[in-house]
Design a protein around this motif. Structure first.
Motif, PDB file in Angstrom:
ATOM      1  N   LEU A   1       8.961  25.755 -12.577  1.00 15.12           N
ATOM      2  CA  LEU A   1       8.526  26.757 -11.598  1.00 15.12           C
ATOM      3  C   LEU A   1       7.352  27.514 -12.226  1.00 15.12           C
ATOM      4  O   LEU A   1       7.484  28.088 -13.314  1.00 15.12           O
ATOM      5  CB  LEU A   1       9.694  27.697 -11.269  1.00 15.12           C
ATOM      6  N   GLY A   2       6.195  27.453 -11.579  1.00 17.62           N
ATOM      7  CA  GLY A   2       4.988  28.067 -12.132  1.00 17.62           C
ATOM      8  C   GLY A   2       4.540  29.263 -11.306  1.00 17.62           C
ATOM      9  O   GLY A   2       4.450  29.176 -10.080  1.00 17.62           O
TER      10      GLY A   2
ATOM     11  N   ALA B   1       4.810  27.745  -7.515  1.00 14.31           N
ATOM     12  CA  ALA B   1       4.990  26.346  -7.143  1.00 14.31           C
ATOM     13  C   ALA B   1       6.067  25.732  -8.010  1.00 14.31           C
ATOM     14  O   ALA B   1       6.366  26.229  -9.107  1.00 14.31           O
ATOM     15  CB  ALA B   1       3.678  25.583  -7.327  1.00 14.31           C
ATOM     16  N   ILE B   2       6.658  24.662  -7.511  1.00 17.33           N
ATOM     17  CA  ILE B   2       7.588  23.885  -8.326  1.00 17.33           C
ATOM     18  C   ILE B   2       7.014  22.476  -8.436  1.00 17.33           C
ATOM     19  O   ILE B   2       6.668  21.852  -7.422  1.00 17.33           O
ATOM     20  CB  ILE B   2       9.006  23.887  -7.732  1.00 17.33           C
ATOM     21  N   VAL B   3       6.832  22.028  -9.672  1.00 14.77           N
ATOM     22  CA  VAL B   3       6.207  20.729  -9.931  1.00 14.77           C
ATOM     23  C   VAL B   3       7.117  19.927 -10.849  1.00 14.77           C
ATOM     24  O   VAL B   3       7.634  20.450 -11.841  1.00 14.77           O
ATOM     25  CB  VAL B   3       4.809  20.918 -10.584  1.00 14.77           C
ATOM     26  N   GLU B   4       7.300  18.668 -10.512  1.00 13.96           N
ATOM     27  CA  GLU B   4       8.154  17.809 -11.332  1.00 13.96           C
ATOM     28  C   GLU B   4       7.305  16.955 -12.269  1.00 13.96           C
ATOM     29  O   GLU B   4       6.350  16.309 -11.839  1.00 13.96           O
ATOM     30  CB  GLU B   4       9.008  16.905 -10.422  1.00 13.96           C
ATOM     31  N   ASP B   5       7.661  16.968 -13.535  1.00 13.89           N
ATOM     32  CA  ASP B   5       7.033  16.135 -14.570  1.00 13.89           C
ATOM     33  C   ASP B   5       5.506  16.233 -14.599  1.00 13.89           C
ATOM     34  O   ASP B   5       4.816  15.242 -14.860  1.00 13.89           O
ATOM     35  CB  ASP B   5       7.446  14.657 -14.395  1.00 13.89           C
TER      36      ASP B   5
ATOM     37  N   ALA C   1      12.608  24.924 -16.128  1.00 13.30           N
ATOM     38  CA  ALA C   1      11.842  25.855 -16.971  1.00 13.30           C
ATOM     39  C   ALA C   1      10.927  26.697 -16.093  1.00 13.30           C
ATOM     40  O   ALA C   1      10.631  26.328 -14.950  1.00 13.30           O
ATOM     41  CB  ALA C   1      11.014  25.073 -17.984  1.00 13.30           C
ATOM     42  N   ILE C   2      10.483  27.815 -16.666  1.00 16.20           N
ATOM     43  CA  ILE C   2       9.621  28.741 -15.911  1.00 16.20           C
ATOM     44  C   ILE C   2       8.337  28.985 -16.689  1.00 16.20           C
ATOM     45  O   ILE C   2       8.357  29.142 -17.919  1.00 16.20           O
ATOM     46  CB  ILE C   2      10.391  30.052 -15.623  1.00 16.20           C
ATOM     47  N   ALA C   3       7.227  28.994 -15.949  1.00 15.29           N
ATOM     48  CA  ALA C   3       5.914  29.236 -16.562  1.00 15.29           C
ATOM     49  C   ALA C   3       5.201  30.319 -15.773  1.00 15.29           C
ATOM     50  O   ALA C   3       5.411  30.455 -14.568  1.00 15.29           O
ATOM     51  CB  ALA C   3       5.082  27.953 -16.525  1.00 15.29           C
ATOM     52  N   ALA C   4       4.366  31.091 -16.461  1.00 21.51           N
ATOM     53  CA  ALA C   4       3.550  32.089 -15.763  1.00 21.51           C
ATOM     54  C   ALA C   4       2.218  32.247 -16.492  1.00 21.51           C
ATOM     55  O   ALA C   4       2.154  32.145 -17.721  1.00 21.51           O
ATOM     56  CB  ALA C   4       4.278  33.437 -15.710  1.00 21.51           C
ATOM     57  N   THR C   5       1.166  32.492 -15.716  1.00 26.32           N
ATOM     58  CA  THR C   5      -0.152  32.759 -16.312  1.00 26.32           C
ATOM     59  C   THR C   5      -0.102  34.070 -17.086  1.00 26.32           C
ATOM     60  O   THR C   5       0.387  35.074 -16.560  1.00 26.32           O
ATOM     61  CB  THR C   5      -1.212  32.908 -15.192  1.00 26.32           C
TER      62      THR C   5
ATOM     63  N   VAL D   1       0.494  21.997 -15.877  1.00 31.09           N
ATOM     64  CA  VAL D   1       0.089  21.966 -17.297  1.00 31.09           C
ATOM     65  C   VAL D   1       1.240  22.457 -18.186  1.00 31.09           C
ATOM     66  O   VAL D   1       1.415  21.991 -19.319  1.00 31.09           O
ATOM     67  CB  VAL D   1      -1.240  22.726 -17.533  1.00 31.09           C
ATOM     68  N   ALA D   2       2.071  23.361 -17.649  1.00 36.45           N
ATOM     69  CA  ALA D   2       3.204  23.891 -18.423  1.00 36.45           C
ATOM     70  C   ALA D   2       4.156  22.776 -18.846  1.00 36.45           C
ATOM     71  O   ALA D   2       4.713  22.800 -19.949  1.00 36.45           O
ATOM     72  CB  ALA D   2       3.968  24.925 -17.588  1.00 36.45           C
ATOM     73  N   TYR D   3       4.308  21.784 -17.976  1.00 36.89           N
ATOM     74  CA  TYR D   3       5.207  20.663 -18.282  1.00 36.89           C
ATOM     75  C   TYR D   3       4.843  20.028 -19.628  1.00 36.89           C
ATOM     76  O   TYR D   3       5.708  19.719 -20.443  1.00 36.89           O
ATOM     77  CB  TYR D   3       5.122  19.622 -17.154  1.00 36.89           C
ATOM     78  N   HIS D   4       3.546  19.862 -19.879  1.00 32.72           N
ATOM     79  CA  HIS D   4       3.112  19.195 -21.107  1.00 32.72           C
ATOM     80  C   HIS D   4       3.400  20.043 -22.352  1.00 32.72           C
ATOM     81  O   HIS D   4       3.765  19.521 -23.396  1.00 32.72           O
ATOM     82  CB  HIS D   4       1.636  18.815 -21.004  1.00 32.72           C
TER      83      HIS D   4
END
Ligand code: KG4
Ligand code: ZN
Length: 345
Positions: free
Chosen positions: A4-5, A16-20, A75-79, A308-311
């Motif tokens: 979740l970004g 947004a929610i992005v897979e892989d 997982a969660i990501a934020a700018t 990009v967080a996925y990586h």
């Protein structure tokens, strides 16, 4: 891995929610444009207040659109940089709090790495390539070796290209956001009507650098003196000529980077990558493979952050709860040491 970004660095509250790092499951962007429009620019105080009001509903909407619960997010990501401090703090604090309370890994993301990644969400792109990052705050030409490895070749000496679009539009009351209105208006104008000055800084260490403040000043304060004989001094003509000069400045430096590195894949990102003339100009260079993100992924969005967080996450990177926001990123200034290795003349 479903990430979740959250993105809140400027005037879009987005999640947004992005897979892989590839499949966009949901992508919600709540734009604040109507609230800033009357001021013809982003008002930081209004932006952070709107983020605070909207962040919870936007995140809930992204989960609902994905038909997922928070428990199903991995997982969660934020700018957390760069951007408006108050705006960044809202998304970052929300993201950290959500991750902490749900016991999920958290990663803070550099907004510009998000923009660079946007095209990867819909294309298979091999590294290295030449990256063109053009937004409201940045104009960067880089050799991109990996999702977090940008060798900055050129940058702006003064204003960013997006800022020049925005300031010209503001001065002539063409509408907000400036880039979008100028792009539209320019389609009705003749680019040959004005010959605006191009930056002269192009030798040695500035080989790949751009500059837009001279162009901005010329268009705003001396517009008529650059009008060619036989052409009307209209806003349409001015928009077309200004856009032409701004885009050809970017393209000329980009071509140098291509020539010196021998890398012929070019990937664009950032709000200005939506510009129709920039796209058309690069399309004429059939010797290059130019990849632009789809229009809705050029501007700010959460998908590029989750992508990009996925990586980072897959590599095992995590950000601590003490991670803070940062308005500027000095590492995105040109590294002089790099220039030698790019074979500049
Ligand atoms: O990436 P972005 O949404 O936010 C930042 O990270 O700054 O970029 C916003 C910038 C603004 O300067 C806006 O005027 C510009 O992108 N922009 C455009 C176009 N659409 C947005 N500039 C030129 N042509 C466009 N079509
Ligand atoms: Zn942006």
């Amino acid at each position: 891995m479903k990430v979740l970004g959250i993105e809140s660095s400027c005037d879009e509250t987005a999640c947004a929610i992005v897979e892989d790092g590839r499949t966009i499951i949901s992508n919600v962007v709540a734009t604040q444009i109507p609230f800033h429009q009357i001021y013809k620019g982003v008002v930081p105080e209004i932006a952070s207040r709107k983020h605070a009001e909207w962040i919870l509903p936007v995140v809930k909407q992204a989960l609902a659109a994905a038909n997922m619960t928070l428990e199903e997010v991995d997982a969660i990501a934020a700018t957390n940089r760069p951007g408006l401090m108050g705006s960044l703090l809202v998304g970052l604090t929300f993201g950290k709090t959500l991750a902490w309370s749900a016991n999920k890994p958290f990663i803070a993301i550099n907004h510009m790495l998000g923009h660079m990644y946007a095209a990867h969400l819909v294309n298979d792109i091999q590294y290295p390539y030449i990256g063109l990052l053009v937004s409201g705050g940045h104009s960067i030409i880089a050799k991109v070796n990996g999702f977090d490895d940008l060798e900055i070749m050129g940058t702006t000496m003064d204003d960013s290209v997006g800022e020049a679009f925005d300031k010209v539009a503001k001065y002539y009351n063409l509408g907000y956001p400036g880039g979008v209105s100028i792009d539209k208006l320019a389609q009705k104008g003749d680019k040959r009507a004005f010959s605006f000055p191009v930056p002269k800084i192009d030798k040695g260490e500035h080989r790949y650098d751009v500059s837009f403040s001279g162009l901005k000043t010329a268009v705003i304060h001396q517009r008529d003196s650059f009008c060619n004989e036989g052409y009307e001094k209209s806003n349409e003509n001015m928009a077309a000529a200004f856009q032409e000069t701004a885009c050809s400045t970017l393209v000329s430096r980009l071509l140098r980077a291509v020539e010196d590195t021998g890398i012929t894949t070019v990937v664009a990102g950032g709000g200005v990558a939506a510009n129709s003339r920039l796209r058309a100009m690069l399309a004429e260079h059939t010797e290059l493979k130019c990849i632009f993100p789809p229009l809705k992924l050029c501007g700010d969005n959460g998908a590029m952050i989750a992508g990009v967080a996925y990586h980072f996450l897959e590599r095992g990177d995590r950000s601590g709860w003490d991670t803070t926001a940062c308005a500027r990123i000095p590492q995105f200034k040109r590294g002089l040491a790099n220039l030698e290795s790019f074979g500049r003349r």
